[in-house]
Design an enzyme around this catalytic site. Structure first.
Site, PDB file in Angstrom:
ATOM      1  N   ASP A  67       0.836  -1.197   0.000  1.00 55.86           N
ATOM      2  CA  ASP A  67       0.000   0.000   0.000  1.00 55.86           C
ATOM      3  C   ASP A  67       0.874   1.251   0.000  1.00 55.86           C
ATOM      4  OD1 ASP A  67       0.697  -0.751   2.698  1.00 55.86           O
ATOM      5  OD2 ASP A  67      -0.754   0.705   3.449  1.00 55.86           O
ATOM      6  N   GLU A 131      -0.092  -0.778   5.937  1.00 57.74           N
ATOM      7  CA  GLU A 131       0.993  -0.199   6.720  1.00 57.74           C
ATOM      8  C   GLU A 131       0.905   1.316   6.767  1.00 57.74           C
ATOM      9  OE1 GLU A 131       4.973   1.344   7.820  1.00 57.74           O
ATOM     10  OE2 GLU A 131       3.804   1.738   6.017  1.00 57.74           O
TER      11      GLU A 131
END
Length: 379
Positions: A67, A131
């Protein structure tokens, strides 16, 4: 496929947190062609991937996140931040190039190369799409899943961008903890001309914050810099000049070393608050505890590998922000090594192809040394 081509392909998936946008699907296919056994692990709205090649020890796990942070200012970008095309043969360009799809590509290619040598140990990947967000249903949940399975990881390498001037010049062997605090002071509103009729919460709040800032938490130690408290916001919401508001709020963050933990700091903050005023209430959240890799043999092995490739030993550091290593440290020794950190989260994020090639070589050397036991100090 070169590491640059692979990195640019990963960038083309617009996996803005917490979406995986097909990126994990692509990586899973890549790993399955290398005969990795793969598990997709959805928790809440977050998709995760765990993949393992091999059944035996030693077991090295690469952890990372696919991500990326949003593109906040698209007009500032020279090219499409999610393009699959290399715009320059010397540069990989796009959101996530540095943080951290470039590192994932480098490790995928390194793993592919090392597997050809048929190592006796195991290689795994722990990849999340959570994250850059709240980090609740990503690595934290996968770590618990690994615990429940009884999975044993001998070393985890996290691909966060740790390097400063040259790839490999700094390795994170730990991180400071992080404590977020919301302070609320309840006073009594009133007209500024009549102090006998009001209790100014701003004055109490300032007294509390000044008391905290007046006394350093510690002086640091050989592993960590001093703990630091930074006030990030003071809010009273007062549009007037002649009224004392009934409530004042503030927020601050403490980045703390291993001389403290979240619980001990919360106790300290409440003790100081009680000394200043009973009108102070605190809401606290520890997002990670301080930790470091306490296995000198493993850190020595990493240093030796990097020095063999770059000619220089890296700096071993615990500086910087938090990462998902704060969850992984509960199941394995963990170190972090990745690209130059200067471009992380920046407009026009990019990484030099030469840096990706160097990082791939470093990862391959670490994998070979660890799995083929070139250095017996890790056995």
């Amino acid at each position: 496929m070169s590491v640059a081509d692979l990195a640019q392909k990963l960038i083309s998936f617009a996996s803005v947190t917490p979406q995986q946008a097909g990126c994990l699907d692509f990586i899973q296919s890549f790993l399955e062609e290398l005969h990795f056994e793969c598990w997709r692990l959805p928790f809440g709205a977050v998709d995760n991937l765990y993949a393992r090649w091999g059944k035996h020890s030693p077991h090295l796990c690469f952890a990372g996140h696919i991500d990326v942070v949003p593109v906040a200012n698209p007009v500032a970008w020279q090219h499409n931040p999610f393009s699959a095309d290399l715009k320059d043969p010397q540069t990989v360009y796009g959101r996530g190039a540095v943080d951290m799809k470039g590192a994932i590509a480098a490790f995928l290619m390194a793993a592919q190369d090392v597997i050809r040598s048929q190592p006796t140990g195991s290689i795994s990947f722990l990849l999340t799409s959570d994250e850059e967000g709240v980090a609740v249903d990503g690595t934290r949940q996968v770590v618990q899943w690994l615990k429940d399975r009884g999975e044993v990881v001998d070393l985890c390498l996290v691909g966060e961008p740790t390097s400063v001037k040259q790839v490999g010049d700094m390795v994170k062997i730990g991180r400071r903890g992080s404590l977020n605090v919301q302070v609320t002071v309840q006073g009594q509103a009133g007209h500024v001309a009549y102090p006998e009729n009001f209790i100014n919460p701003i004055t109490i709040l300032m007294d509390y914050l000044n008391e905290l800032k007046r006394h350093p938490l510690d002086q640091g130690n050989e592993l960590f810099q001093p703990s630091n408290l930074e006030i990030t916001s003071i809010d009273v919401g007062n549009p007037t000049t002649n009224v004392v508001v009934p409530k004042a709020e503030a927020r601050f963050n403490i980045r703390f070393n291993n001389l403290h933990n979240g619980e001990s700091l919360q106790a300290y903050l409440r003790k100081v608050a009680a000394q200043v005023s009973s009108r102070i209430t605190l809401t606290t959240r520890t997002s990670g505890e301080a930790f470091y890799c306490s296995n000198p043999h493993l850190t020595e092995q990493i240093v030796n590998c990097i020095e063999r490739i770059t000619g220089k030993p890296p700096v071993l550091s615990t500086s910087g922000g938090t990462s998902d290593a704060r969850f992984i440290k509960d199941i394995a020794p963990v170190v972090e090594l990745g690209l130059l950190n200067a471009m992380a989260h920046q407009d026009n994020e990019q990484a030099a192809v030469s840096d990706l090639n160097l990082l791939q070589a470093l990862y391959a050397e670490i994998l070979s040394s660890f799995l083929l036991l070139k250095d017996k100090s890790i056995s």
